[in-house]
Design a protein around this motif. Structure first.
Motif, PDB file in Angstrom:
ATOM      1  N   VAL A   1       0.836  -1.204   0.000  1.00  0.00           N
ATOM      2  CA  VAL A   1       0.000   0.000   0.000  1.00  0.00           C
ATOM      3  C   VAL A   1       0.868   1.249   0.000  1.00  0.00           C
ATOM      4  CG1 VAL A   1      -1.648   1.353   1.364  1.00  0.00           C
ATOM      5  CG2 VAL A   1      -1.995  -1.101   1.064  1.00  0.00           C
ATOM      6  N   ARG A   2       1.916   1.235   0.832  1.00  0.00           N
ATOM      7  CA  ARG A   2       2.814   2.395   0.908  1.00  0.00           C
ATOM      8  C   ARG A   2       3.554   2.593  -0.414  1.00  0.00           C
ATOM      9  NH1 ARG A   2       3.268   7.214   1.883  1.00  0.00           N
ATOM     10  NH2 ARG A   2       5.262   8.022   2.631  1.00  0.00           N
ATOM     11  N   ALA A   3       4.006   1.514  -1.036  1.00  0.00           N
ATOM     12  CA  ALA A   3       4.700   1.619  -2.316  1.00  0.00           C
ATOM     13  C   ALA A   3       3.776   2.197  -3.384  1.00  0.00           C
ATOM     14  CB  ALA A   3       5.215   0.251  -2.740  1.00  0.00           C
TER      15      ALA A   3
ATOM     16  N   GLY B   1      -8.102  -3.443   5.715  1.00  0.00           N
ATOM     17  CA  GLY B   1      -8.439  -2.478   4.680  1.00  0.00           C
ATOM     18  C   GLY B   1      -7.284  -1.543   4.342  1.00  0.00           C
ATOM     19  N   ILE B   2      -7.428  -0.855   3.209  1.00  0.00           N
ATOM     20  CA  ILE B   2      -6.366  -0.006   2.669  1.00  0.00           C
ATOM     21  C   ILE B   2      -5.988   1.113   3.634  1.00  0.00           C
ATOM     22  CG2 ILE B   2      -5.714   1.507   0.758  1.00  0.00           C
ATOM     23  CD1 ILE B   2      -5.975  -1.362  -0.100  1.00  0.00           C
ATOM     24  N   LYS B   3      -6.986   1.752   4.264  1.00  0.00           N
ATOM     25  CA  LYS B   3      -6.702   2.882   5.149  1.00  0.00           C
ATOM     26  C   LYS B   3      -5.845   2.459   6.340  1.00  0.00           C
ATOM     27  CE  LYS B   3      -8.950   6.565   7.800  1.00  0.00           C
ATOM     28  NZ  LYS B   3     -10.251   7.167   8.230  1.00  0.00           N
ATOM     29  N   ASP B   4      -6.208   1.369   7.001  1.00  0.00           N
ATOM     30  CA  ASP B   4      -5.418   0.884   8.142  1.00  0.00           C
ATOM     31  C   ASP B   4      -4.014   0.484   7.699  1.00  0.00           C
ATOM     32  OD1 ASP B   4      -7.566   1.269   9.788  1.00  0.00           O
ATOM     33  OD2 ASP B   4      -8.033  -0.851  10.067  1.00  0.00           O
ATOM     34  N   LEU B   5      -3.926  -0.204   6.574  1.00  0.00           N
ATOM     35  CA  LEU B   5      -2.621  -0.665   6.084  1.00  0.00           C
ATOM     36  C   LEU B   5      -1.730   0.511   5.706  1.00  0.00           C
ATOM     37  CD1 LEU B   5      -3.892  -3.640   3.912  1.00  0.00           C
ATOM     38  CD2 LEU B   5      -2.538  -3.829   6.010  1.00  0.00           C
ATOM     39  N   SER B   6      -2.326   1.580   5.199  1.00  0.00           N
ATOM     40  CA  SER B   6      -1.554   2.780   4.883  1.00  0.00           C
ATOM     41  C   SER B   6      -0.896   3.347   6.137  1.00  0.00           C
ATOM     42  CB  SER B   6      -2.466   3.829   4.240  1.00  0.00           C
ATOM     43  OG  SER B   6      -1.779   5.049   4.055  1.00  0.00           O
ATOM     44  N   GLN B   7      -1.627   3.328   7.253  1.00  0.00           N
ATOM     45  CA  GLN B   7      -1.072   3.831   8.509  1.00  0.00           C
ATOM     46  C   GLN B   7       0.081   2.945   8.984  1.00  0.00           C
ATOM     47  OE1 GLN B   7      -1.916   6.755  10.254  1.00  0.00           O
ATOM     48  NE2 GLN B   7       0.027   6.165  11.202  1.00  0.00           N
ATOM     49  N   VAL B   8      -0.087   1.627   8.874  1.00  0.00           N
ATOM     50  CA  VAL B   8       0.993   0.710   9.270  1.00  0.00           C
ATOM     51  C   VAL B   8       2.242   0.964   8.410  1.00  0.00           C
ATOM     52  CG1 VAL B   8       1.704  -1.704   9.432  1.00  0.00           C
ATOM     53  CG2 VAL B   8      -0.617  -1.053  10.063  1.00  0.00           C
ATOM     54  N   GLY B   9       2.052   1.133   7.112  1.00  0.00           N
ATOM     55  CA  GLY B   9       3.190   1.393   6.221  1.00  0.00           C
ATOM     56  C   GLY B   9       3.928   2.661   6.597  1.00  0.00           C
ATOM     57  N   ARG B  10       3.186   3.698   6.962  1.00  0.00           N
ATOM     58  CA  ARG B  10       3.823   4.960   7.360  1.00  0.00           C
ATOM     59  C   ARG B  10       4.527   4.812   8.705  1.00  0.00           C
ATOM     60  NH1 ARG B  10       1.967   9.467   4.454  1.00  0.00           N
ATOM     61  NH2 ARG B  10       0.373   8.932   2.909  1.00  0.00           N
ATOM     62  N   ASP B  11       3.913   4.070   9.639  1.00  0.00           N
ATOM     63  CA  ASP B  11       4.558   3.850  10.941  1.00  0.00           C
ATOM     64  C   ASP B  11       5.866   3.077  10.777  1.00  0.00           C
ATOM     65  OD1 ASP B  11       2.521   5.171  12.227  1.00  0.00           O
ATOM     66  OD2 ASP B  11       1.451   3.347  12.824  1.00  0.00           O
ATOM     67  N   LEU B  12       5.876   2.114   9.857  1.00  0.00           N
ATOM     68  CA  LEU B  12       7.074   1.301   9.648  1.00  0.00           C
ATOM     69  C   LEU B  12       8.204   2.088   8.996  1.00  0.00           C
ATOM     70  CD1 LEU B  12       5.794  -2.193   8.416  1.00  0.00           C
ATOM     71  CD2 LEU B  12       7.251  -1.760  10.398  1.00  0.00           C
ATOM     72  N   PHE B  13       7.897   2.701   7.863  1.00  0.00           N
ATOM     73  CA  PHE B  13       8.957   3.255   7.024  1.00  0.00           C
ATOM     74  C   PHE B  13       9.099   4.771   7.102  1.00  0.00           C
ATOM     75  CE2 PHE B  13       7.621  -0.761   5.030  1.00  0.00           C
ATOM     76  CZ  PHE B  13       8.829  -1.425   5.033  1.00  0.00           C
ATOM     77  N   LYS B  14       8.210   5.419   7.855  1.00  0.00           N
ATOM     78  CA  LYS B  14       8.256   6.883   7.997  1.00  0.00           C
ATOM     79  C   LYS B  14       8.279   7.529   6.602  1.00  0.00           C
ATOM     80  CE  LYS B  14       8.558   6.367  12.483  1.00  0.00           C
ATOM     81  NZ  LYS B  14       8.482   4.885  12.569  1.00  0.00           N
ATOM     82  N   ASP B  15       9.296   8.327   6.322  1.00  0.00           N
ATOM     83  CA  ASP B  15       9.381   9.018   5.029  1.00  0.00           C
ATOM     84  C   ASP B  15      10.222   8.255   4.007  1.00  0.00           C
ATOM     85  OD1 ASP B  15       7.841  11.146   5.976  1.00  0.00           O
ATOM     86  OD2 ASP B  15       9.597  12.161   6.810  1.00  0.00           O
ATOM     87  N   GLU B  16      10.685   7.065   4.371  1.00  0.00           N
ATOM     88  CA  GLU B  16      11.550   6.311   3.455  1.00  0.00           C
ATOM     89  C   GLU B  16      10.728   5.518   2.439  1.00  0.00           C
ATOM     90  OE1 GLU B  16      15.714   5.145   5.115  1.00  0.00           O
ATOM     91  OE2 GLU B  16      14.195   4.326   6.459  1.00  0.00           O
ATOM     92  N   ASP B  17      11.354   5.241   1.316  1.00  0.00           N
ATOM     93  CA  ASP B  17      10.740   4.456   0.248  1.00  0.00           C
ATOM     94  C   ASP B  17      10.905   2.968   0.585  1.00  0.00           C
ATOM     95  OD1 ASP B  17      10.090   3.083  -2.065  1.00  0.00           O
ATOM     96  OD2 ASP B  17      11.192   4.408  -3.406  1.00  0.00           O
TER      97      ASP B  17
ATOM     98  N   ASP C   1      -8.225 -11.091   3.442  1.00  0.00           N
ATOM     99  CA  ASP C   1      -8.780 -10.621   4.705  1.00  0.00           C
ATOM    100  C   ASP C   1      -8.094  -9.329   5.146  1.00  0.00           C
ATOM    101  OD1 ASP C   1     -10.447 -12.849   4.819  1.00  0.00           O
ATOM    102  OD2 ASP C   1      -8.939 -14.045   5.865  1.00  0.00           O
ATOM    103  N   ALA C   2      -6.765  -9.266   4.993  1.00  0.00           N
ATOM    104  CA  ALA C   2      -6.027  -8.064   5.399  1.00  0.00           C
ATOM    105  C   ALA C   2      -6.426  -6.863   4.536  1.00  0.00           C
ATOM    106  CB  ALA C   2      -4.528  -8.314   5.301  1.00  0.00           C
ATOM    107  N   LEU C   3      -6.573  -7.109   3.232  1.00  0.00           N
ATOM    108  CA  LEU C   3      -6.929  -6.021   2.313  1.00  0.00           C
ATOM    109  C   LEU C   3      -8.421  -5.723   2.333  1.00  0.00           C
ATOM    110  CD1 LEU C   3      -4.669  -7.200  -0.636  1.00  0.00           C
ATOM    111  CD2 LEU C   3      -4.395  -5.042   0.610  1.00  0.00           C
ATOM    112  N   ASP C   4      -9.189  -6.637   2.961  1.00  0.00           N
ATOM    113  CA  ASP C   4     -10.646  -6.502   3.026  1.00  0.00           C
ATOM    114  C   ASP C   4     -11.246  -6.405   1.625  1.00  0.00           C
ATOM    115  OD1 ASP C   4     -12.997  -6.475   4.451  1.00  0.00           O
ATOM    116  OD2 ASP C   4     -13.069  -4.285   4.642  1.00  0.00           O
ATOM    117  N   HIS C   5     -10.731  -7.284   0.745  1.00  0.00           N
ATOM    118  CA  HIS C   5     -11.206  -7.292  -0.647  1.00  0.00           C
ATOM    119  C   HIS C   5     -10.990  -8.697  -1.208  1.00  0.00           C
ATOM    120  CE1 HIS C   5     -11.675  -6.282  -4.885  1.00  0.00           C
ATOM    121  NE2 HIS C   5     -12.100  -5.082  -4.535  1.00  0.00           N
ATOM    122  N   PRO C   6     -11.966  -9.261  -1.914  1.00  0.00           N
ATOM    123  CA  PRO C   6     -11.765 -10.606  -2.482  1.00  0.00           C
ATOM    124  C   PRO C   6     -10.654 -10.611  -3.523  1.00  0.00           C
ATOM    125  CG  PRO C   6     -13.792  -9.609  -3.321  1.00  0.00           C
ATOM    126  CD  PRO C   6     -13.308  -8.716  -2.211  1.00  0.00           C
ATOM    127  N   LEU C   7      -9.852 -11.688  -3.508  1.00  0.00           N
ATOM    128  CA  LEU C   7      -8.751 -11.846  -4.457  1.00  0.00           C
ATOM    129  C   LEU C   7      -8.869 -13.193  -5.145  1.00  0.00           C
ATOM    130  CD1 LEU C   7      -5.735 -10.595  -2.280  1.00  0.00           C
ATOM    131  CD2 LEU C   7      -7.050  -9.263  -3.946  1.00  0.00           C
TER     132      LEU C   7
END
Length: 395
Positions: free
Chosen positions: A23-25, A287-303, A45-51
């Motif tokens: 999501v962050r990428a 869902g995407i919104k929650d996962l976006s927050q996790v990605g930002r918490d993990l990597f901060k401003d880094e790619d 389940d994590a993405l809250d979307h059927p795959l």
């Protein structure tokens, strides 16, 4: 294209970490695919979307996929598997048994990896993030290119004269089957796959751990075997860390103190790799919104798609009948080295620095003879396996 694989013990949060990275990428502008190779898929389940077994678009730049291994085997292995099963049937093996025996060990793992390689080769995505199966299964998956090539060589090693006679016989027995061409094509694909998986400019392996003793031990073993097979590890995710301001009461205080000691252990054991930390959230991540927050918490401003570490965290080389393990420790001051070996664990102390390492089976059965530390590299030499004298049989 970048390929990032997350590994770790079951239940540590690999799926959430993989999805959050993807999501962050995608937010940073990369066409990103997050794909699950675990038989027990939980990515949807994590993405809250059927795959499904093909990439499903979730946002402008994000796709998700849960690989159907059985379907991949049918598509890419059908001809050769039918040929091998036919040979077994004609030797009197039952239909069901012949179908099972016709599967070369690691076939399912190989086709999963080949599918991922095809995504890379076709240029559909800038980054592919892999939510891998639990550690033991993933290590087996990553060693499959070598195992597969060994088995394939047993068939392909026929001399040209024998092969030229065999080809028309195979086609006569099983019409429209080009088993040898199929095997040759698969072997070449696996060779290219191996090159991609060990190329540090393309592939990175990241370990996911919790601040728990057994989880950390398993991650150590994974790091050892990844280094042994030349797979480049570029970081460790320390997941579910209790925030200090969330601790109240005696029980939570003791849990926080225990986590703190294991948190320090992770930073010590896996240096010089970067350690990214994610807090223990007070709610489900979905869902995407929650996962976006996790990605930002993990990597901060880094790619998150960049290569964070280059070089080997450990190296094992053969020297005659002995083996030498080299461990870069650039920030450790030179001091007296002491080593203690217990089973497959090696305890090293250099001054105030201490490290517990997990050894591969090749070294676990050998005595640690001596260790030296020079120019920021620890070298431990392992002698020949100790032989046990057979006891005389009782008369």
């Amino acid at each position: 294209m970048r390929l990032i694989l997350y590994l770790g013990k079951g239940g540590v949060g690999k799926t959430t970490t993989s999805a959050a990275t993807a999501v962050r990428a995608a937010e940073l502008g990369y066409r990103t695919l997050v794909v699950s190779t675990d038989v027990a898929h939980s990515l949807a389940d994590a993405l809250d979307h059927p795959l499904g077994p093909q990439p499903t678009q979730l946002t402008d730049r994000l796709w998700g996929q849960e690989i159907n291994v059985l379907e991949e085997v049918r598509q890419h292995w059908g001809e050769l598997r039918n040929y091998l099963a036919g040979l077994l049937k004609r030797r009197g093996v039952s239909d069901v048994a012949s179908e099972e025996l016709a599967i070369i060990p690691g076939m399912e793992e190989v086709v999963s990896l080949l599918h991922i390689r095809r995504q890379a080769r076709d240029g559909n995505f800038d980054a592919v993030i892999v939510d891998a199966a639990p550690t033991g299964e993933t290590i087996r998956l990553l060693t499959m290119p070598e195992t597969f090539q060994w088995y394939a060589a047993r068939v392909m090693d026929w001399d040209p004269g024998t092969k030229s006679v065999a080809k028309p016989l195979v086609r006569a027995l099983i019409p429209a089957t080009n088993a040898f061409e199929t095997l040759d094509r698969l072997t070449k694909g696996v060779e290219a796959l191996r090159q991609m998986l060990t190329d540090p400019d393309v592939s990175s392996y990241r370990l996911v751990v919790n601040p728990e003793r057994m989880v950390i031990k398993e991650a150590q073993r994974a790091a050892t075997y990844l280094a042994l097979f030349g797979y480049p590890v570029d970081g460790v995710v320390l997941n579910r860390v209790l925030p200090r301001n969330a601790v109240a009461g005696d029980f939570m205080e003791r849990l926080y103190e225990m986590q703190s000691s294991y948190r320090k252990m992770v930073h010590d054991l896996f240096a010089p790799l970067p350690i990214w930390e994610a807090p223990h959230y007070p709610h489900d991540i979905r869902g995407i919104k929650d996962l976006s927050q996790v990605g930002r918490d993990l990597f901060k401003d880094e790619d998150p798609t960049k290569v964070f570490f280059r070089g080997t965290t450990q190296e094992i080389v053969r020297d005659g009948d002995e083996y030498v393990m080299r461990l870069p420790l650039p920030h450790v001051e030179i001091g007296k080295v002491s080593i203690t070996k217990r089973g497959d664990e090696l305890f090293v102390a250099i001054g105030n620095f201490k490290r517990d390492m997990i050894l591969p089976l090749t070294l676990a059965e050998r005595p640690a003879k001596r260790a030296v530390f020079r120019e920021g590299v620890l070298e431990v030499r392992f002698g020949a396996p100790e032989t046990v004298e057979p006891t005389a049989a009782a008369t």
